[in-house]
Design an enzyme around this catalytic site. Structure first.
Site, PDB file in Angstrom:
ATOM      1  N   LYS A  18      18.070 -60.489  84.895  1.00  0.00           N
ATOM      2  CA  LYS A  18      18.321 -59.526  85.976  1.00  0.00           C
ATOM      3  C   LYS A  18      17.039 -58.754  86.289  1.00  0.00           C
ATOM      4  CE  LYS A  18      23.142 -58.353  84.804  1.00  0.00           C
ATOM      5  NZ  LYS A  18      23.764 -58.739  86.076  1.00  0.00           N
ATOM      6  N   ARG A  74      32.591 -65.058  82.816  1.00  0.00           N
ATOM      7  CA  ARG A  74      33.591 -66.130  82.943  1.00  0.00           C
ATOM      8  C   ARG A  74      33.471 -67.153  81.818  1.00  0.00           C
ATOM      9  NH1 ARG A  74      31.388 -67.173  88.852  1.00  0.00           N
ATOM     10  NH2 ARG A  74      31.120 -64.929  88.556  1.00  0.00           N
TER      11      ARG A  74
HETATM   12  N1  BES Z   1      28.019 -57.955  84.474  1.00  0.00           N
HETATM   13  C1  BES Z   1      27.690 -58.551  85.708  1.00  0.00           C
HETATM   14  C2  BES Z   1      28.470 -57.978  86.893  1.00  0.00           C
HETATM   15  C3  BES Z   1      28.232 -56.542  87.243  1.00  0.00           C
HETATM   16  C4  BES Z   1      27.340 -56.221  88.245  1.00  0.00           C
HETATM   17  C5  BES Z   1      28.935 -55.524  86.630  1.00  0.00           C
HETATM   18  C6  BES Z   1      27.144 -54.910  88.588  1.00  0.00           C
HETATM   19  C7  BES Z   1      28.728 -54.197  86.969  1.00  0.00           C
HETATM   20  C8  BES Z   1      27.830 -53.905  87.959  1.00  0.00           C
HETATM   21  C9  BES Z   1      27.972 -60.053  85.665  1.00  0.00           C
HETATM   22  O1  BES Z   1      27.850 -60.646  84.423  1.00  0.00           O
HETATM   23  C10 BES Z   1      27.012 -60.721  86.592  1.00  0.00           C
HETATM   24  O2  BES Z   1      25.852 -60.589  86.399  1.00  0.00           O
HETATM   25  N2  BES Z   1      27.538 -61.424  87.578  1.00  0.00           N
HETATM   26  C11 BES Z   1      26.754 -62.115  88.529  1.00  0.00           C
HETATM   27  C12 BES Z   1      27.460 -63.405  88.876  1.00  0.00           C
HETATM   28  C13 BES Z   1      26.647 -64.338  89.720  1.00  0.00           C
HETATM   29  C14 BES Z   1      25.427 -64.825  88.981  1.00  0.00           C
HETATM   30  C15 BES Z   1      27.534 -65.494  90.119  1.00  0.00           C
HETATM   31  C16 BES Z   1      26.595 -61.235  89.768  1.00  0.00           C
HETATM   32  O3  BES Z   1      27.524 -60.507  90.093  1.00  0.00           O
HETATM   33  O4  BES Z   1      25.533 -61.257  90.358  1.00  0.00           O
HETATM   34 ZN    ZN Z   2      25.826 -61.258  83.987  1.00  0.00          ZN
END
Ligand code: BES
Ligand code: ZN
Ligand code: ZN
Length: 513
Positions: free
Chosen positions: A290, A364
């Site tokens: 990230k 997931r």
């Molecule tokens: N933990 C994150 C989602 C999240 C984002 C929670 C902001 C709280 C605040 C999750 O694991 C994630 O990173 N999801 C990705 C999925 C994508 C790569 C398909 C996302 O939301 O970008």
């Molecule tokens: Zn994530």
């Protein structure tokens, strides 16, 4: 380790004006023609000071507002806190919960040792008094909560504890208030517990530490037990999803199973419910790392898991007649030489294979194993709760959680529980169109869909692991954190889901089909 604010709360049969307290909180609707009889009696002893504040326009009874009037020799309270309840026709039980939260929040801010509340009075007989008692207790915990266990300097600007009394002159009413208060204390405490565990950072809580806490929790209530799979057991079980996500960290993954069986003999006939909570103790994104801005917030990526631990604890303490599993897959998502990679094909617990296209879509990957495990334990109803997608936050903002599922009745029951608990949800789709996007050419599934509808494709992925079970999914990515403190709550983990899930279980226990 220093304790979070200690809350003591009880009821007392006493006249409003005779109540000896540092602060007496009373409510007022913005469109109230005249105050409740007992409140006007109090006001006359104050020489009309309350009405004066209102006449001057310093306090109009709007929601999120309050004003302090000082006591005199004619009344027992040293301060009277007027709390705005907003428009009367818009009021719900959540109005009194928020009013109690505001009062408790101000009391902590003002370092008030004891607080009396008669916030239910202006509502007359509109709502069940027991529901009002419960809401006031829950609001008290919510509003007084502060996360400061690691602040060593000074007093953190607050006292160690607060003692709260729900007061009412009519002793017949006290009984009902007390009934609600008792359950509200359980859910309120569970809510604060979930917030504290979620607020603890990644160097304090890792999967093994979370599992230890779950084991401690299980000792606290009758009928509760806890099993933990470590990395060896995870491998033996074939939990490929949890292992893959946890493979990059030295803090190895765990799979936590809380089991609650009520003492009641009828328990065998009750449907088995599985609550599944995502517990990524820190989500860096892994190899698909990230951006660094606000990455610290990803310590809250275990909020679904902590909500499940707290809700199961509350269900056991309330001795609810429900047959329950709390399933919490826990892992830390970090990049390293041992991490899972984009392109990897993982065999999950169900036997289905998943092509990893993005290691940041890790929720997931652990939840699919946990949902399959719930199916294997013959859970007829499965509810998962997870900070799953940023897309859900884009869609709904920070006000409500996304609600998806494969069973209309379950969705409706969760909507009702949301209404009652004040934790809002909004229905979203997760059907065939979205599931199609999750098909891989080289495995059964892939872990990301197209650019659009990320909350829905995420849910559609999970749906495929629920089998014949009635399943619902709560995406809490937008609501897991309170960014800036409000009138009702301190900043940090919101503890979203504890009240919602506990209310759902309470209703289920009341034999709602
Ligand atoms: N933990 C994150 C989602 C999240 C984002 C929670 C902001 C709280 C605040 C999750 O694991 C994630 O990173 N999801 C990705 C999925 C994508 C790569 C398909 C996302 O939301 O970008
Ligand atoms: Zn994530
Ligand atoms: Zn995540």
């Amino acid at each position: 380790m220093k304790e979070i604010i200690n809350v003591e709360i009880k009821t007392q049969a006493v006249d409003l004006s005779k109540c000896e307290t540092d602060m007496l909180a009373i409510g007022r609707f913005s469109d109230a023609k005249k105050p409740d009889k007992t409140i006007s009696e109090l006001d006359s002893k104050l020489g009309g000071a309350i009405e004066q504040v209102i006449k001057l326009g310093d306090f109009k009874g709007k929601d999120r507002t309050s004003a302090v009037v000082y006591g005199n020799a004619n009344i027992g309270a040293r301060r009277v806190l007027l709390v705005g309840l907003g428009e009367e026709k818009k009021a719900t039980v959540d109005t009194v919960r928020k009013a109690a939260a505001l009062a408790a929040n101000r009391a902590v801010e003002m370092k008030v040792k004891n607080l009396a509340m008669a916030l239910h009075r202006p509502f007359g007989g509109r709502f069940d008094l027991s529901a009002m008692g419960r809401a006031m207790a829950e609001g008290t915990y919510c509003g007084s909560y502060r996360y400061d266990e690691f602040v060593t300097e000074g007093e953190n600007g607050r006292l160690g504890g607060i003692s709260v009394e729900l007061i009412e002159s009519d002793s017949a009413k006290i009984k009902e208030l007390q009934e609600g208060l008792s359950s509200g204390v359980v859910t309120g405490k569970a809510h604060s517990y979930a917030r504290t565990i979620a607020n603890r950072p990644g160097n304090v809580i890792n999967p093994a530490k979370l599992a230890e806490l779950a084991k401690e929790t299980a000792k606290k209530a009758a009928g509760l037990s806890c099993t933990v799979f470590d990395e060896k057991e995870l491998a033996a079980q074939g939990m490929g999803g949890v292992l893959a996500v946890g493979s990059g960290s030295q803090n190895k993954p765990r799979f936590i199973i809380l089991r609650y069986k009520p003492a009641n003999k009828a328990a065998g006939k009750l449907p088995t419910i599985g609550l599944v909570g995502k517990a990524i103790t820190f989500d860096s994104g892994g190899i698909s790392i990230k951006p660094s801005a606000n990455m610290d917030e990803m310590k809250l990526d275990k909020s679904g898991g902590t909500a499940v631990l707290a809700a199961v604890q509350a269900a056991a303490e309330l001795k609810l007649p429900v047959n329950l599993y709390g399933i919490v897959p826990a892992a830390e998502n970090l990049p390293s030489g041992t991490s899972y990679r984009p392109g990897d094909i993982i065999t999950t617990f169900s036997g289905k294979t998943v092509e990893v296209q993005n290691t940041d879509a890790e929720g997931r990957m652990i939840l699919c194993d946990a949902i399959s495990y719930a199916v294997k334990q013959k859970c007829e109803i499965i509810i998962d709760i997870a900070t799953l997608t940023g897309a859900c936050m884009v869609a709904l903002g920070q006000y409500m959680a996304g609600l998806m599922g494969n069973d209309e009745k379950l969705i409706k029951q969760l909507q009702e529980a949301a209404e009652e608990s004040g934790e809002k949800v909004w229905p979203m789709p997760c059907g065939e169109e979205y599931a199609k996007e999750m098909k891989s050419k080289i495995a059964d599934l892939k872990n990301v869909g197209s650019k659009w509808g990320g909350a829905c494709t995420g849910a559609a992925f999970l749906r495929q692991f629920a089998g014949e079970a009635k399943w619902a999914h709560l995406d809490i990515a937008g609501v897991d954190m309170i960014e800036k403190s409000t009138e009702f709550s301190a900043e940090g983990a919101s503890g979203f889901g504890v009240r919602l899930l506990t209310t759902y279980l309470m209703n289920k226990g009341k034999n709602r089909k």
